[in-house]
Design a protein around this motif. Structure first.
Motif, short mmCIF file in Angstrom:
data_model
loop_
_atom_site.label_atom_id
_atom_site.label_comp_id
_atom_site.label_asym_id
_atom_site.label_seq_id
_atom_site.Cartn_x
_atom_site.Cartn_y
_atom_site.Cartn_z
N CYS A 1 -5.87 0.12 7.09
CA CYS A 1 -5.72 0.60 5.71
C CYS A 1 -6.92 1.48 5.34
O CYS A 1 -8.06 1.04 5.33
N GLY A 2 -6.61 2.74 5.02
CA GLY A 2 -7.68 3.68 4.67
C GLY A 2 -8.40 3.30 3.39
O GLY A 2 -9.61 3.50 3.27
N ASP B 1 0.39 3.69 1.88
CA ASP B 1 0.38 4.20 3.26
C ASP B 1 1.81 4.41 3.76
O ASP B 1 2.63 3.49 3.71
N HIS C 1 -1.93 -4.38 5.16
CA HIS C 1 -1.60 -3.83 6.49
C HIS C 1 -2.84 -3.46 7.28
O HIS C 1 -3.93 -3.29 6.73
N ALA D 1 -4.14 0.26 -1.19
CA ALA D 1 -4.61 -1.05 -0.74
C ALA D 1 -3.94 -2.24 -1.43
O ALA D 1 -4.52 -3.32 -1.50
N CYS E 1 0.84 -1.19 0.00
CA CYS E 1 0.00 0.00 0.00
C CYS E 1 0.88 1.25 0.00
O CYS E 1 2.02 1.23 0.44
#
Ligand SMILES: [Zn+2]
Length: 215
Positions: free
Chosen positions: A111-112, A49, A108, A72, A47
């Motif tokens: 995860c947004g 992130d 992870h 994602a 991701c």
């Protein structure tokens, strides 16, 4: 291009620090990487992130990992339609040109993107259902994963969907003919990981049990 500005000074300072220390001490290695070209053993798809830091987790050095990051950690299905497929392009290059030995998908916690998919699929994020939402249309890739976890209790559903983002990608990888051929010829192995950001945990998908197990 008069909208472009000089790099912020804190990054300029960090660069000069790296050049004076890490690069200087390892300049022979860097020159060798330049002269001989890259030969990474593994491709990592994780991701975007900022808390997911695979090169730190594995202590990876320059030249070791061919890394692709997107929201994602999703791989779309094989779809040779002439459109702009950034993720598919990296998979194609890694497998057919670099001939990496492993592709590692890393999901992870928290995860947004996965939460966005969850909210969209449960009617809580109408803005993501708009055709103009790049994030929403990207997260459509995870809808098959949501279908598999939608009946779980709400407190378990998000974490299960985070792991589905890894499984959907592993499934979609096998729709690429060159990936399938390399896997079947035992020239490429696929791996699924999920990392817990707060606890520093790392789990891998175990096909025998169909579950993620701690390393
Ligand atoms: Zn994420």
């Amino acid at each position: 291009m008069n909208h472009i500005r000089p790099l912020p000074s804190y990054l300029v300072h960090r660069y000069h620090g790296w050049k004076a220390t890490t690069w200087t001490e390892n300049r022979v290695w860097y020159r060798r990487l330049a002269d001989e070209g890259q030969r990474p053993r593994a491709m990592v798809i994780s991701c975007c992130d900022s808390r997911v830091h695979v090169t730190s987790i594995f202590g990876a050095d320059s030249g070791e990992f061919f890394i692709h990051r997107n929201i994602a950690n999703l791989v779309p299905p094989y779809s040779p339609d002439g459109e702009h497929h950034g993720t598919s392009a990296t998979v194609e290059f890694a497998v057919t040109t670099l001939k990496v030995a492993h592709i590692i998908i890393v999901g992870h916690s928290l995860c947004g993107g996965v939460k966005g998919c969850h909210d969209m699929c449960t009617g809580q994020a109408p803005e993501l259902e708009e055709k103009s939402s790049f994030v929403g249309r990207w997260m459509d890739l995870l809808r098959p994963g949501f279908e598999r976890v939608k009946d779980k209790p709400e407190d378990q559903r998000l974490r299960a969907l985070e792991k589905e983002s890894v499984l959907v990608s592993l499934e979609n990888l096998m729709t690429f003919p060159f990936v399938r051929e390399a896997v079947e010829a035992d020239e490429l192995t696929l791996h699924g990981l999920w990392t817990d950001i707060g606890a520093g945990g790392l789990e891998q998908y175990d096909p025998a049990s169909g579950a993620f197990v701690p390393l």
